[in-house]
Design a protein around this motif. Structure first.
Motif, PDB file in Angstrom:
ATOM      1  N   TYR A  67       0.820  -1.210   0.000  1.00  0.00           N
ATOM      2  CA  TYR A  67       0.000   0.000   0.000  1.00  0.00           C
ATOM      3  C   TYR A  67       0.852   1.257   0.000  1.00  0.00           C
ATOM      4  O   TYR A  67       0.578   2.216  -0.752  1.00  0.00           O
ATOM      5  CB  TYR A  67      -0.918  -0.003   1.221  1.00  0.00           C
ATOM      6  N   GLU A  68       1.894   1.287   0.826  1.00  0.00           N
ATOM      7  CA  GLU A  68       2.772   2.461   0.866  1.00  0.00           C
ATOM      8  C   GLU A  68       3.415   2.699  -0.498  1.00  0.00           C
ATOM      9  O   GLU A  68       3.595   3.854  -0.909  1.00  0.00           O
ATOM     10  CB  GLU A  68       3.841   2.284   1.941  1.00  0.00           C
ATOM     11  N   LEU A  69       3.742   1.635  -1.200  1.00  0.00           N
ATOM     12  CA  LEU A  69       4.328   1.777  -2.542  1.00  0.00           C
ATOM     13  C   LEU A  69       3.316   2.337  -3.535  1.00  0.00           C
ATOM     14  O   LEU A  69       3.652   3.168  -4.378  1.00  0.00           O
ATOM     15  CB  LEU A  69       4.856   0.430  -3.030  1.00  0.00           C
ATOM     16  N   THR A  70       2.064   1.905  -3.429  1.00  0.00           N
ATOM     17  CA  THR A  70       1.053   2.436  -4.353  1.00  0.00           C
ATOM     18  C   THR A  70       0.834   3.925  -4.121  1.00  0.00           C
ATOM     19  O   THR A  70       0.560   4.672  -5.062  1.00  0.00           O
ATOM     20  CB  THR A  70      -0.290   1.692  -4.204  1.00  0.00           C
ATOM     21  N   LYS A  71       0.957   4.370  -2.881  1.00  0.00           N
ATOM     22  CA  LYS A  71       0.818   5.797  -2.601  1.00  0.00           C
ATOM     23  C   LYS A  71       1.922   6.602  -3.274  1.00  0.00           C
ATOM     24  O   LYS A  71       1.759   7.789  -3.553  1.00  0.00           O
ATOM     25  CB  LYS A  71       0.848   6.045  -1.092  1.00  0.00           C
ATOM     26  N   LEU A  72       3.063   5.941  -3.530  1.00  0.00           N
ATOM     27  CA  LEU A  72       4.194   6.615  -4.171  1.00  0.00           C
ATOM     28  C   LEU A  72       4.207   6.376  -5.684  1.00  0.00           C
ATOM     29  O   LEU A  72       5.175   6.721  -6.354  1.00  0.00           O
ATOM     30  CB  LEU A  72       5.501   6.118  -3.553  1.00  0.00           C
ATOM     31  N   GLY A  73       3.143   5.776  -6.196  1.00  0.00           N
ATOM     32  CA  GLY A  73       3.018   5.606  -7.638  1.00  0.00           C
ATOM     33  C   GLY A  73       3.516   4.289  -8.189  1.00  0.00           C
ATOM     34  O   GLY A  73       3.517   4.089  -9.407  1.00  0.00           O
ATOM     35  N   GLU A  74       3.943   3.375  -7.334  1.00  0.00           N
ATOM     36  CA  GLU A  74       4.420   2.074  -7.798  1.00  0.00           C
ATOM     37  C   GLU A  74       3.267   1.072  -7.879  1.00  0.00           C
ATOM     38  O   GLU A  74       2.215   1.262  -7.277  1.00  0.00           O
ATOM     39  CB  GLU A  74       5.512   1.539  -6.873  1.00  0.00           C
ATOM     40  N   LYS A  75       3.471   0.004  -8.652  1.00  0.00           N
ATOM     41  CA  LYS A  75       2.473  -1.046  -8.841  1.00  0.00           C
ATOM     42  C   LYS A  75       3.082  -2.402  -8.487  1.00  0.00           C
ATOM     43  O   LYS A  75       3.448  -3.184  -9.361  1.00  0.00           O
ATOM     44  CB  LYS A  75       1.968  -1.046 -10.286  1.00  0.00           C
ATOM     45  N   PRO A  76       3.187  -2.698  -7.207  1.00  0.00           N
ATOM     46  CA  PRO A  76       3.852  -3.934  -6.806  1.00  0.00           C
ATOM     47  C   PRO A  76       3.031  -5.183  -7.099  1.00  0.00           C
ATOM     48  O   PRO A  76       1.810  -5.125  -7.260  1.00  0.00           O
ATOM     49  CB  PRO A  76       4.038  -3.756  -5.296  1.00  0.00           C
ATOM     50  N   ILE A  77       3.738  -6.299  -7.149  1.00  0.00           N
ATOM     51  CA  ILE A  77       3.134  -7.625  -7.226  1.00  0.00           C
ATOM     52  C   ILE A  77       3.431  -8.337  -5.909  1.00  0.00           C
ATOM     53  O   ILE A  77       4.569  -8.303  -5.428  1.00  0.00           O
ATOM     54  CB  ILE A  77       3.736  -8.444  -8.387  1.00  0.00           C
ATOM     55  N   VAL A  78       2.426  -8.973  -5.326  1.00  0.00           N
ATOM     56  CA  VAL A  78       2.613  -9.739  -4.101  1.00  0.00           C
ATOM     57  C   VAL A  78       2.410 -11.216  -4.398  1.00  0.00           C
ATOM     58  O   VAL A  78       1.372 -11.607  -4.941  1.00  0.00           O
ATOM     59  CB  VAL A  78       1.645  -9.290  -2.992  1.00  0.00           C
ATOM     60  N   ILE A  79       3.407 -12.018  -4.060  1.00  0.00           N
ATOM     61  CA  ILE A  79       3.335 -13.473  -4.226  1.00  0.00           C
ATOM     62  C   ILE A  79       3.008 -14.087  -2.866  1.00  0.00           C
ATOM     63  O   ILE A  79       3.718 -13.841  -1.890  1.00  0.00           O
ATOM     64  CB  ILE A  79       4.667 -14.046  -4.750  1.00  0.00           C
ATOM     65  N   GLU A  80       1.951 -14.865  -2.804  1.00  0.00           N
ATOM     66  CA  GLU A  80       1.517 -15.473  -1.543  1.00  0.00           C
ATOM     67  C   GLU A  80       1.246 -16.961  -1.753  1.00  0.00           C
ATOM     68  O   GLU A  80       0.461 -17.333  -2.622  1.00  0.00           O
ATOM     69  CB  GLU A  80       0.260 -14.775  -1.022  1.00  0.00           C
ATOM     70  N   GLN A  81       1.900 -17.792  -0.938  1.00  0.00           N
ATOM     71  CA  GLN A  81       1.762 -19.233  -1.116  1.00  0.00           C
ATOM     72  C   GLN A  81       0.408 -19.773  -0.662  1.00  0.00           C
ATOM     73  O   GLN A  81      -0.018 -20.840  -1.080  1.00  0.00           O
ATOM     74  CB  GLN A  81       2.867 -19.972  -0.368  1.00  0.00           C
ATOM     75  N   LYS A  82      -0.306 -19.020   0.184  1.00  0.00           N
ATOM     76  CA  LYS A  82      -1.632 -19.445   0.622  1.00  0.00           C
ATOM     77  C   LYS A  82      -2.699 -18.931  -0.343  1.00  0.00           C
ATOM     78  O   LYS A  82      -2.422 -18.172  -1.263  1.00  0.00           O
ATOM     79  CB  LYS A  82      -1.908 -18.949   2.037  1.00  0.00           C
ATOM     80  N   ARG A  83      -3.921 -19.326  -0.063  1.00  0.00           N
ATOM     81  CA  ARG A  83      -5.022 -18.921  -0.939  1.00  0.00           C
ATOM     82  C   ARG A  83      -5.721 -17.657  -0.455  1.00  0.00           C
ATOM     83  O   ARG A  83      -6.660 -17.178  -1.081  1.00  0.00           O
ATOM     84  CB  ARG A  83      -6.045 -20.052  -1.046  1.00  0.00           C
ATOM     85  N   ASP A  84      -5.294 -17.131   0.706  1.00  0.00           N
ATOM     86  CA  ASP A  84      -5.912 -15.931   1.255  1.00  0.00           C
ATOM     87  C   ASP A  84      -4.877 -15.145   2.045  1.00  0.00           C
ATOM     88  O   ASP A  84      -3.692 -15.474   2.033  1.00  0.00           O
ATOM     89  CB  ASP A  84      -7.116 -16.277   2.136  1.00  0.00           C
ATOM     90  N   VAL A  85      -5.338 -14.105   2.750  1.00  0.00           N
ATOM     91  CA  VAL A  85      -4.417 -13.232   3.490  1.00  0.00           C
ATOM     92  C   VAL A  85      -4.653 -13.297   4.992  1.00  0.00           C
ATOM     93  O   VAL A  85      -4.193 -12.422   5.730  1.00  0.00           O
ATOM     94  CB  VAL A  85      -4.561 -11.757   3.023  1.00  0.00           C
TER      95      VAL A  85
END
Length: 377
Positions: free
Chosen positions: A21-39
């Motif tokens: 979220y902090e990165l999106t506020k600075l204009g970035e578009k991150p990708i998050v890799i998560e091994q589970k099916r939820d958060v």
């Protein structure tokens, strides 16, 4: 052919989603890799200081309770300490962080595990489903971090179990001592007629604790693992570590939510500057990320770690001496006025000017000589 992402965060826990979220506020578009099916993440009591209200715009629906009393149970008796805290809907909070980051522009790859990566002029990685490349990789993948292990980092890890049971309480209770096979157990009032009851160790130990308390029907069981350690290195060539993967947890209590939120802001700023300067070298990331967060917060984490190690050396006599210490009005007043759930140094420094506290410390170190070296380190 490898997919190209900018940047890649491994792990969709509090630290990963907060950073996204902090990165999106600075204009970035991150990708998050998560091994589970939820958060939903690991077991967590979800009790935090009011500081969280300054760090996030927290929906009222996520505040399950507000408490203003802590009751410490020593072998010899009880001590009540006044202080305010917020009890979160922990799973709801995880969903909130995820939705906030996703709305900002973060993309998620669920059910994918980071298998390996190499660092050259880019980070080239492989998940269980795809190959990818990125300018910078952030390990927010918990105590079993694949990213941290790449650099030979490992931590002491502790299992935690907790249950949501029918038990009414209007205060947080902490039970000190090894009577139940673990240094302490806790009760946190969650909502009317329901509390979170937990401890480190096995479910069998927790079941005995529940029986002791007289907890009625258990509606939900949870288990997780937390690092009990000190952070080491968190910045490498094109790679950062954050959260549990970096050992950024208060070892005394296992809490890490506030630290995750604070450090994610520092990490996002460093990553943004890295893109602006086209520099993700170890030197740059250490200077703009690791050195910055350590200057602000490392001493607090170190103090929490020392206090945990000292506490683990305490036997029943020490705990009863501590109970007697809390009977001193001036000591309890310092704890209540200077106490801070997140940062212990202000209270600790003030306590160490008190004659009664110094007498307790001298008695403790006389009985546990090896603890002197820990305290001085």
């Amino acid at each position: 052919m490898a997919d190209s992402y900018r940047p890649v965060i491994v792990g969709a826990g509090v630290s990963g989603n907060a950073l996204a979220y902090e990165l999106t506020k600075l204009g970035e578009k991150p990708i998050v890799i998560e091994q589970k099916r939820d958060v939903l993440g690991k077991a967590c009591a979800g009790i935090v200081s009011k500081r969280i209200l300054k760090l996030v715009e927290l929906p009222r629906s996520l505040v399950k309770n507000r408490v203003d009393r802590l009751v410490l149970h020593f072998p010899k008796g009880e001590v009540e300490v006044r202080g305010k805290a917020i009890v979160l809907d922990r799973e709801g909070f995880s969903e909130f962080l995820y939705e906030r980051a996703k709305k900002g522009g973060t993309d998620y790859l669920f059910n994918e595990r980071l298998m390996r990566f190499v660092v050259a002029d880019k980070v080239i990685g492989r998940t269980s489903k795809r190959s990818f490349k990125t300018d910078i990789l952030i390990g927010a993948d918990g105590v079993d971090s694949v990213v941290a292990k790449k650099y030979g980092l490992s931590y002491r890890v502790e299992s935690v179990v907790q249950a949501f049971g029918e038990y009414e309480s209007d205060a947080v209770h902490v039970f000190l001592g090894k009577e139940y096979g673990y240094p302490f157990g806790y009760v946190i009032p969650y909502e009317k007629d329901m509390s979170i009851v937990g401890m480190g160790g096995s479910r069998e130990s927790l079941e005995r604790f529940l029986d002791f308390l007289g907890v009625r029907h258990v509606r939900k069981w949870q288990a997780g693992r937390i690092p009990v350690t000190l952070p080491k290195y968190t910045a490498f060539e094109r790679v950062l570590l954050i959260g549990d993967a970096a050992g950024m947890v208060k070892a005394l209590t296992g809490g890490g939510i506030i630290m995750d939120l604070l450090v994610s802001k520092i990490a996002a700023k460093a990553i943004k500057e890295g893109y602006e300067r086209n520099d993700f070298s170890t030197h740059f990331l250490k200077r703009h990320y690791e050195d910055v967060w350590k200057e602000k917060y490392f001493d607090e984490l170190k103090l929490a770690y020392k206090l945990r190690m000292l506490y683990e050396r305490m036997d029943e006599k020490d705990l009863n001496n501590l109970y007697d210490l809390f009977q001193k009005e001036e000591v309890l007043e310092i704890v209540e006025k200077r106490g801070d759930m997140d940062f212990y140094s202000g209270m600790t420094k003030r306590l160490m000017t008190n004659r009664e506290v110094l007498k307790f410390a001298l008695s403790f170190f006389a009985r546990h000589l090896s603890a002197i070296f820990l305290a001085l380190s």
